[in-house]
Write a protein that holds these residues in place. Sequence first.
Motif, PDB file in Angstrom:
ATOM      1  N   VAL A  92       0.820  -1.197   0.000  1.00 55.57           N
ATOM      2  CA  VAL A  92       0.000   0.000   0.000  1.00 55.57           C
ATOM      3  C   VAL A  92       0.862   1.258   0.000  1.00 55.57           C
ATOM      4  CG1 VAL A  92      -0.216   0.099   2.530  1.00 55.57           C
ATOM      5  CG2 VAL A  92      -1.992   1.122   1.078  1.00 55.57           C
ATOM      6  N   MET A  93       2.035   1.193   0.653  1.00 59.32           N
ATOM      7  CA  MET A  93       2.930   2.346   0.654  1.00 59.32           C
ATOM      8  C   MET A  93       3.574   2.548  -0.715  1.00 59.32           C
ATOM      9  SD  MET A  93       2.589   3.738   3.528  1.00 59.32           S
ATOM     10  CE  MET A  93       3.961   4.897   3.488  1.00 59.32           C
ATOM     11  N   LEU A  94       3.856   1.449  -1.389  1.00 59.19           N
ATOM     12  CA  LEU A  94       4.388   1.550  -2.744  1.00 59.19           C
ATOM     13  C   LEU A  94       3.373   2.218  -3.673  1.00 59.19           C
ATOM     14  CD1 LEU A  94       5.999  -2.004  -3.065  1.00 59.19           C
ATOM     15  CD2 LEU A  94       7.219   0.162  -2.755  1.00 59.19           C
ATOM     16  N   LEU A  95       2.114   1.806  -3.536  1.00 58.08           N
ATOM     17  CA  LEU A  95       1.058   2.392  -4.363  1.00 58.08           C
ATOM     18  C   LEU A  95       0.858   3.867  -4.020  1.00 58.08           C
ATOM     19  CD1 LEU A  95      -1.116   2.001  -6.501  1.00 58.08           C
ATOM     20  CD2 LEU A  95      -2.691   1.275  -4.689  1.00 58.08           C
ATOM     21  N   LEU A  96       0.897   4.187  -2.739  1.00 54.32           N
ATOM     22  CA  LEU A  96       0.746   5.585  -2.331  1.00 54.32           C
ATOM     23  C   LEU A  96       1.881   6.443  -2.875  1.00 54.32           C
ATOM     24  CD1 LEU A  96      -0.757   7.712  -0.682  1.00 54.32           C
ATOM     25  CD2 LEU A  96       0.599   7.021   1.318  1.00 54.32           C
ATOM     26  N   ALA A  97       3.107   5.918  -2.836  1.00 53.33           N
ATOM     27  CA  ALA A  97       4.245   6.652  -3.379  1.00 53.33           C
ATOM     28  C   ALA A  97       4.074   6.884  -4.872  1.00 53.33           C
ATOM     29  CB  ALA A  97       5.541   5.895  -3.101  1.00 53.33           C
ATOM     30  N   GLY A 121       5.891  14.386  -1.584  1.00 54.29           N
ATOM     31  CA  GLY A 121       6.312  13.225  -2.360  1.00 54.29           C
ATOM     32  C   GLY A 121       7.764  12.884  -2.129  1.00 54.29           C
ATOM     33  N   LEU A 122       8.613  13.882  -2.045  1.00 55.87           N
ATOM     34  CA  LEU A 122      10.030  13.643  -1.771  1.00 55.87           C
ATOM     35  C   LEU A 122      10.225  12.905  -0.459  1.00 55.87           C
ATOM     36  CD1 LEU A 122      13.085  14.095  -2.151  1.00 55.87           C
ATOM     37  CD2 LEU A 122      12.771  16.373  -1.153  1.00 55.87           C
ATOM     38  N   LEU A 123       9.534  13.323   0.589  1.00 56.53           N
ATOM     39  CA  LEU A 123       9.683  12.676   1.898  1.00 56.53           C
ATOM     40  C   LEU A 123       9.311  11.196   1.828  1.00 56.53           C
ATOM     41  CD1 LEU A 123       8.254  15.442   4.281  1.00 56.53           C
ATOM     42  CD2 LEU A 123      10.644  14.740   3.989  1.00 56.53           C
ATOM     43  N   LEU A 124       8.214  10.881   1.145  1.00 54.57           N
ATOM     44  CA  LEU A 124       7.779   9.486   1.063  1.00 54.57           C
ATOM     45  C   LEU A 124       8.754   8.647   0.245  1.00 54.57           C
ATOM     46  CD1 LEU A 124       5.789   7.285   1.672  1.00 54.57           C
ATOM     47  CD2 LEU A 124       4.346   8.086  -0.200  1.00 54.57           C
TER      48      LEU A 124
END
Length: 387
Positions: free
Chosen positions: A7-12, A176-179
């Motif tokens: 889910v974090m990959l998709l959010l990124a 976006g950079l932070l993630l």
Amino acid sequence: MKPFPRVMLLLALILAAINLRPGITSLAPLIERIAEELALSRSLISLTTALPVLCMGLLAPFAPRLAVRLGLERTIALCMAVIAVALLLRIVGHASVILIGSAVLLGAAIAVAGPLLSGFIKRHFAGRMGSVVGWYSLGMAIGGAGGAVLTVPATQWLGDDWTRGLAVWALPALLGLLLWLFLPNRIETDNEAASGLPWRQPRAWLISAFFAIQAGLFYALATWAVARYHEAGLSLMHSNSLFSVSMLMGLPSSFLLPWLAQRFHNRYLLLLGCGLLSSISLAMITFQPTVLPEVWAVTIGFGLGGSFALSLVLPLYEAGSPLAVSRWTAMMLFTGYSLACTTPVLTGLVRDLSGSYQIPFMVLTALAVLMTLLAWVMRHGPKRAFA
């Protein structure tokens, strides 16, 4: 490598996609005001749209090589940082050199991020590429619509200073950079990284030509649609609202059509439908812009949004590995954006020479018809996946 939550990959991915368009579409609602305040011609102010698109084409082939040096995830994080810097520079955009220079920097970052995000999808979501591309293109549609719809209210809220209204879009880029900095980085070892682009593949040329036309139409409209409606006699507020509607209609088509393409294996039939819809809509905007303008704003937004989303799917089915997908996508973006960057400039130039937007919009309508014919030629799809 330690597994990272899907889910974090998709959010990124979605957050990166959101940042690929606001820097360009945020200019459209303000372009006439900016041109007047800076005493710039229409052809010159259109460079703020054309130069990023040109960079997005010319620099796309370097993306796979950067991924080999830095890793795919870190390269995309670097792109987020550059986008943020470019948009922050617009706070001093009253100098035309700064405004145009920020556009070049923005285009360079988007150029590298685009092919690598396609490779990112191939690596992490190979089993459900259609639905994930739907989320990816939806993110871009959200960013594009946000830039079109929210920039004017943001400008008014920030003291009616258009430089602040443009610079505010640095905030999602910083997020976006932070993630992306938290994502695990993988250095590429694929031997294909050193390979060139698929210049000898006829289908690569067809896909690139289709992408070039749809991108050219999008950026020409992103730059001049508001001015076209206003010239036809609609109020500036009404013209801006029609442009906003077009951008918003990219949201459902960007998500729905890639999903339908994977679910029913009919991506070329859907491309054909989008081309027809875009052709009819542009013809009405060209010849009868005050007749049911809301209808054609909806249909042109849906048609071009769907064309863009579906074109992103095509390289994923033509290539096998993440870097091979990046190479196909890099060629598509290189060829497509290098040609597409001319449409805003030529549209503005012909408007200056002819005194009317109708003639350049007639050419845009003819390009939409040609895009439809290309979708017909490509309708049989690939017989096998290429490496």
